[in-house]
Motif scaffolding. Structure first.
Motif, PDB file in Angstrom:
ATOM      1  N   GLN A 277      -3.456   1.767  -2.788  1.00 34.45           N
ATOM      2  CA  GLN A 277      -2.135   2.552  -3.214  1.00 34.45           C
ATOM      3  C   GLN A 277      -2.504   4.038  -3.503  1.00 34.45           C
ATOM      4  O   GLN A 277      -1.856   4.838  -3.080  1.00 34.45           O
TER       5      GLN A 277
ATOM      6  N   VAL B 118       0.837  -1.252   0.086  1.00 32.32           N
ATOM      7  CA  VAL B 118       0.061   0.222  -0.073  1.00 32.32           C
ATOM      8  C   VAL B 118       0.566   1.341   0.017  1.00 32.32           C
ATOM      9  O   VAL B 118       0.545   2.120  -0.670  1.00 32.32           O
ATOM     10  N   PHE B 119       2.085   1.303   0.709  1.00 38.47           N
ATOM     11  CA  PHE B 119       2.910   2.479   0.883  1.00 38.47           C
ATOM     12  C   PHE B 119       4.092   2.438   0.123  1.00 38.47           C
ATOM     13  O   PHE B 119       5.122   3.093   0.183  1.00 38.47           O
ATOM     14  N   ARG B 120       4.010   1.328  -0.832  1.00 40.00           N
ATOM     15  CA  ARG B 120       5.003   1.485  -1.994  1.00 40.00           C
ATOM     16  C   ARG B 120       4.497   1.428  -3.387  1.00 40.00           C
ATOM     17  O   ARG B 120       4.503   0.427  -4.131  1.00 40.00           O
TER      18      ARG B 120
ATOM     19  N   PHE C 294      -4.444   5.836  -0.314  1.00 45.68           N
ATOM     20  CA  PHE C 294      -3.630   6.244   0.705  1.00 45.68           C
ATOM     21  C   PHE C 294      -2.451   7.011   0.006  1.00 45.68           C
ATOM     22  O   PHE C 294      -1.269   7.622   1.032  1.00 45.68           O
ATOM     23  N   SER C 295      -2.333   7.459  -1.029  1.00 49.56           N
ATOM     24  CA  SER C 295      -1.261   8.356  -1.559  1.00 49.56           C
ATOM     25  C   SER C 295      -1.526   9.802  -1.038  1.00 49.56           C
ATOM     26  O   SER C 295      -2.725  10.188  -0.840  1.00 49.56           O
TER      27      SER C 295
END
Length: 609
Positions: free
Chosen positions: A354, A340-342, A357-358
Motif C-alpha cells: 500500500q 493495495v489500492f485501498r 503504490f501510494s
C-alpha cells in the motif's frame, strides 16, 4: 510472626550493585548511547572524496569509471530493503552482525586491491566490493536507528536528527582517528573504515533491541543535553580542522586531537547513566512503599476476601438475546494484493505494498531523487572539483570535514526544529523539505560558476542541505505510513538516493567531465594511453553538469510542494495522539492501582516467619 523491611539507607551489597549495573546496560538510555556510537562510525560512505583520488591513480581509472564506483557505493549504501525485511523477521542484533561482517569484508578487499596485495581486480569487482561495504551502512541504520525510533515514537524527529547527525559527524571523527593511527596513508584509511565500525557493532550487538515504550517526563530534556554535547563535539571538530588547515600537525598533535574527540564522544554516557540511576531509584522507592509497615500476629486467621461478582462472570460470555443470531465464522481477510489500492488513512499503518503504490510515496520518491541525488553528486566529486579549480591538495580534507560537520548540523537542525515547529505551530515537515531543497540550489550554482574560494562555502551549503533532507524524509515516511513496517519503508525511501546519484553523477557529471577532459587533451595534441587517468582543469569541467543539477533540484522543489498541498490537512491534526494513549496504557500496566488486594499480596510477600 514478625514482618519488617530494611531501611532505604541500608548497606548496598554486591547483589544490589550487580542489579543496578544490569538495569543500566539494559535500559533505553544506554541503548541510545550504543546507537550514538554505532552511528558515529556509520558514515564512511561520505568519505569517498577523501580517498577517491588515490583509487583513481592506483588503478588508472577515468572519471566515468570513478563515478561508476561512486554510484555502486551509493547503491549499496541506500538500497537497504533487504536489511529492512530481515529486521521485520529477526531481532536487531542479527541485522547488526550481518552489517558488521559486510562492512569489514568489502573494505578489506578494496584495501588489498589498491595496495596490490591481490591481482588488479576488474572494475565490476571493485564495484561489488564497495557496494557490499556500503550496504552495511543500511544494516547499521536499520538495526540501531529504526529501533530507536520505535522506542521513542513521540520524539521521532529528534531521534532521527540526533542519530543521523552523528552519521554526518562520522566523517570528521574517523578522519581524526585515521591521522592519529596511520598518519596520511590513504590506503590505511580504507582499512580503518573497514574494521572500526564492524568492531563497535559487535560490541553492542545485544544492547540494541525493542523496549516497551514508557514515556518519561524529562525525555525531551535528556535529548537536549545530548544535543548540547554533540554541538560541543562539532564545534571542536570545526576549530581543529581550521587549525590543522593552517599549521602542519605532527602525529602526536593528531593523537591529542583524537583523544579529545573520543572524550566528547563518550561524554553522553555520563548523562545517560545518571538518568538510568534515577529510574532505578524511582522503581526501588515504589517497591519500598510498604517497607515502613511492621506486622505482628499470633496465628492470624485466614482472611477471606469477597470476590467481585464481575470477575466470576467475566469468565463466561454473556448470554445472547433471544432475537440475536448465532455468531458466524469470521470473514476471510483480504489478501495483501487485493487491498493495495485501498490504503488506510494517513498516519495509520500501511502495508508495504500500500505504501509503495501510494501517490504520496511516489511524490516523495521523486523529490528525494532530485534533491539528494544532486547534493550527493557534489559531495562525491569534491576532490575532483577542488583539483580542477586548482585548490591545494590539503584543501580536499578540509572540504570533506566541512561537509561532515555541516551535514551533522543540517541533520540535528532539521530534526529538532521540525519537531518543535510541528508540535507548536503545526508547521508541516514536507514544507521544510521544500525549503531545504531550494537552499541547496545556491551551493550548486557556486560550483557551476567557479566563484574564487567559494568551494568552502559550497561545502557548507551542500553538507547542510544534504544532512537536513534525511531526517525530514524518514520522519515523513513514519508519519504518513505508520511504524508497523517502518524498517522496510525506511530503506525504500533511501533507494531514491542511488537513483538520483546514477542519473546526475554517472550520466551527467561523469560523462560531461570526461568529454571536457578529452577536448582539452585534443587541444594540447595529446593522446590518452591505456590505464592512464583522465584529468580536467578549469571551470568548464563541471559548469554544465551543475547547471543541470540545479534545474533538477528546482523541479524537486515543485514536486515536494505537491506533497505539502496533499498532506496539509493531515499535519493540522494531532498526529501523535495514538502514541500518547499507548504510552499511558503501558504506564498503567506497569503501575497497577493500589487496591486492598494489592496491599494484602504485598504484605503477605514480606512476612517473615
Amino acid at each position: 510472626m514478625v514482618a519488617s523491611a530494611s531501611a532505604p539507607g541500608s548497606h548496598v551489597g554486591f547483589g544490589t550493585m550487580k542489579n543496578i549495573s544490569l538495569h543500566v546496560i539494559t535500559g533505553r538510555w544506554f541503548m541510545v548511547f550504543a546507537s550514538l556510537l554505532i552511528m558515529s562510525t556509520a558514515g564512511a560512505t561520505y568519505m569517498f572524496g577523501l580517498y577517491s583520488n588515490y583509487i583513481k591513480s592506483a588503478l588508472g581509472y577515468d572519471q566515468t569509471t570513478l563515478n561508476l564506483l561512486s554510484f555502486s557505493k551509493d547503491l549499496g549504501g541506500n538500497v537497504g530493503i533487504l536489511s529492512g525485511l530481515i529486521n521485520e523477521l529477526t531481532p536487531p542484533w542479527v541485522v547488526l552482525s550481518i552489517g558488521a561482517a559486510m562492512n569489514f569484508s568489502g573494505y578489506f578487499m578494496m584495501y588489498l586491491a589498491v595496495t596490490r596485495r591481490i591481482p588488479t581486480p576488474h572494475v565490476w569487482h571493485m564495484c561489488l566490493y564497495i557496494c557490499i561495504a556500503a550496504n552495511s551502512q543500511s544494516f547499521a541504520n536499520t538495526g540501531a536507528l529504526v529501533t530507536c525510533v520505535k522506542n521513542f515514537p513521540e520524539s521521532r524527529g529528534i531521534v532521527l536528527g540526533l542519530l543521523k547527525g552523528f552519521v554526518g559527524l562520522s566523517g570528521a571523527i574517523l578522519t581524526q582517528i585515521f591521522h592519529a593511527l596511520y598518519g596520511n596513508n590513504e590506503a590505511h584509511l580504507i582499512l580503518l573504515i573497514g574494521w572500526l565500525p564492524a568492531a563497535i557493532s559487535f560490541v553492542f550487538l545485544r544492547t540494541i533491541r525493542i523496549i516497551k515504550v514508557v514515556r518519561e517526563k524529562n525525555e525531551l530534556e535528556i535529548f537536549y543535553k545530548l544535543l548540547y554535547i554533540s554541538l560541543g563535539l562539532a564545534g571542536f571538530l570545526m576549530v581543529i580542522i581550521i587549525v590543522q588547515n593552517s599549521f602542519v600537525f605532527s602525529r602526536a598533535a593528531y593523537r591529542g586531537s583524537a583523544a579529545v574527540v573520543l572524550v566528547l564522544l563518550f561524554a553522553p554516557l555520563g548523562v545517560l547513566i545518571r538518568e538510568e540511576l534515577g529510574i532505578w531509584k524511582s522503581k526501588q522507592e515504589g517497591l519500598n512503599d510498604f517497607s515502613k509497615f511492621q506486622v505482628v500476629a499470633e496465628n492470624p486467621p485466614a482472611i477471606q476476601l469477597p470476590t467481585p461478582p464481575q470477575a466470576e462472570k467475566s469468565e463466561l460470555p454473556p448470554p445472547l438475546p433471544l432475537h440475536a443470531k448465532a455468531p458466524t465464522s469470521p470473514k476471510k481477510s483480504d489478501s495483501c494484493f487485493t487491498n493495495v489500492f485501498r490504503p488506510p488513512n494517513r498516519g495509520d499503518d500501511y502495508t508495504i505494498l500500500q505504501a509503495l503504490f501510494s501517490l504520496d510515496m511516489l511524490v516523495l520518491f521523486v523529490a528525494t531523487t532530485c534533491g539528494v541525488g544532486g547534493t550527493l553528486t557534489a559531495i562525491d566529486n569534491l576532490g575532483q572539483i577542488g583539483k580542477s579549480l586548482n585548490y591545494p591538495s590539503h584543501a580536499t580534507t578540509t572540504f570533506v570535514s566541512l561537509v561532515s560537520i555541516w551535514n551533522y548540523l543540517g541533520r540535528v537542525t532539521s530534526g529538532f526544529a521540525s519537531e518543535i515547529l510541528l508540535k507548536k505551530y503545526k508547521f508541516p515537515r514536507p514544507l521544510m523539505l521544500t525549503l531545504v531543497l531550494l537552499f541547496s540550489c545556491l551551493g550548486h550554482l557556486l560550483i557551476a560558476f567557479g566563484v574564487p574560494n567559494s568551494l568552502y562555502i559550497s561545502s557548507i551549503i551542500i553538507g547542510f542541505s544534504f544532512g537536513a533532507q534525511w531526517p525530514l524524509i524518514f520522519a515523513i515516511i513514519s508519519e504518513i505510513f505508520g511504524l508497523k513496517y517502518y524498517s522496510t519503508l525506511y530503506n525504500f525511501g533511501a533507494v531514491a538516493s542511488p537513483v538520483g546519484s546514477y542519473i546526475l553523477n554517472v550520466k551527467v557529471a561523469g560523462q560531461l567531465y570526461d568529454k571536457e577532459a578529452v577536448r582539452q587533451m585534443v587541444a594540447k595534441g595529446l593522446t590518452r594511453r591505456a590505464g592512464e587517468d583522465l584529468s580536467c582543469t578549469g571551470v568548464e569541467c563541471y559548469k554544465m553538469a551543475f547547471l543541470i543539477i540545479t534545474a533538477a533540484t528546482l523541479f524537486g522543489c515543485l514536486v515536494s510542494f505537491v506533497l505539502v498541498i496533499r498532506t496539509r490537512k493531515f499535519y493540522r491534526g494531532d498526529i501523535y495522539k495514538k502514541f500518547r494513549e499507548a504510552a499511558a496504557a503501558a504506564e498503567s500496566e506497569m503501575v497497577p492501582p493500589r487496591t486492598f488486594t494489592n496491599y494484602r499480596q504485598t504484605l503477605t510477600d514480606r512476612l517473615v516467619v
